[in-house]
Design a protein around this motif. Structure first.
Motif, short mmCIF file in Angstrom:
data_model
loop_
_atom_site.label_atom_id
_atom_site.label_comp_id
_atom_site.label_asym_id
_atom_site.label_seq_id
_atom_site.Cartn_x
_atom_site.Cartn_y
_atom_site.Cartn_z
N THR A 1 0.86 -1.18 0.00
CA THR A 1 0.00 0.00 0.00
C THR A 1 0.90 1.23 0.00
N GLU B 1 2.18 5.00 -0.01
CA GLU B 1 1.84 6.28 0.61
C GLU B 1 1.70 7.32 -0.49
N PRO B 2 0.89 8.36 -0.26
CA PRO B 2 0.68 9.38 -1.31
C PRO B 2 1.99 10.00 -1.80
N VAL C 1 -2.35 9.92 -9.79
CA VAL C 1 -2.58 9.08 -8.60
C VAL C 1 -2.31 9.88 -7.34
N PHE C 2 -1.21 10.63 -7.36
CA PHE C 2 -0.86 11.48 -6.21
C PHE C 2 -1.95 12.51 -5.96
N GLN D 1 -5.12 12.51 -6.88
CA GLN D 1 -6.37 11.88 -6.45
C GLN D 1 -6.31 11.47 -4.98
N SER D 2 -5.16 10.96 -4.55
CA SER D 2 -5.05 10.54 -3.14
C SER D 2 -5.13 11.75 -2.22
N ASN D 3 -4.63 12.90 -2.67
CA ASN D 3 -4.74 14.10 -1.85
C ASN D 3 -6.16 14.64 -1.81
N ARG E 1 -8.86 12.78 -1.97
CA ARG E 1 -9.57 11.90 -1.06
C ARG E 1 -9.23 12.21 0.40
N ALA E 2 -7.96 12.51 0.67
CA ALA E 2 -7.54 12.82 2.04
C ALA E 2 -8.19 14.11 2.53
#
Length: 111
Positions: free
Chosen positions: A72, A74-75, A100-101, A103-105, A107-108
């Motif tokens: 998994t 990490e961002p 991807v980076f 999008q993960s931010n 969501r966070a």
């Protein structure tokens, strides 16, 4: 190498990298990585240093090692991968990794 020695070497390497002295950070990181090849904090900083030194291909090898150790991601790993891919001229893959980076931010922030 005990924990205090490791922490000192990583701190010095971080300071060197922060001051654009990556060639001075590199041997410190390689020493820590040789002692503990599964140290993801050291490996992340090593990937950053390789990228800053225009050695994106080596940064990708290190990032692949992190991915094998911790499936998994990490961002920040996605951002490191995007920078390394960009450095190697693989612009489309870099754009995907950066997405991807991002999008993960998003969501966070939504949490």
């Amino acid at each position: 190498m005990d924990q205090a020695q490791r922490d000192l070497l990583l701190s010095l390497a971080y300071m060197y990298a922060s001051c654009d002295r990556e060639p001075r950070a590199l041997p410190l990181l390689l020493l820590v990585a040789a002692e503990n090849p599964d140290d993801c904090d050291c490996l992340r900083l090593l990937a950053h240093v390789y990228t800053a030194m225009k050695r994106g291909e080596l940064a990708l090898v290190v990032l692949d090692r992190i991915r094998r150790l911790r499936p998994t991601e990490e961002p920040g790993d996605a951002l490191l991968r995007a920078r390394a891919l960009h450095r190697t001229g693989r612009f489309k893959e870099a754009q995907t990794a950066f997405s991807v980076f991002a999008q993960s931010n998003v969501r966070a922030l939504a949490l």
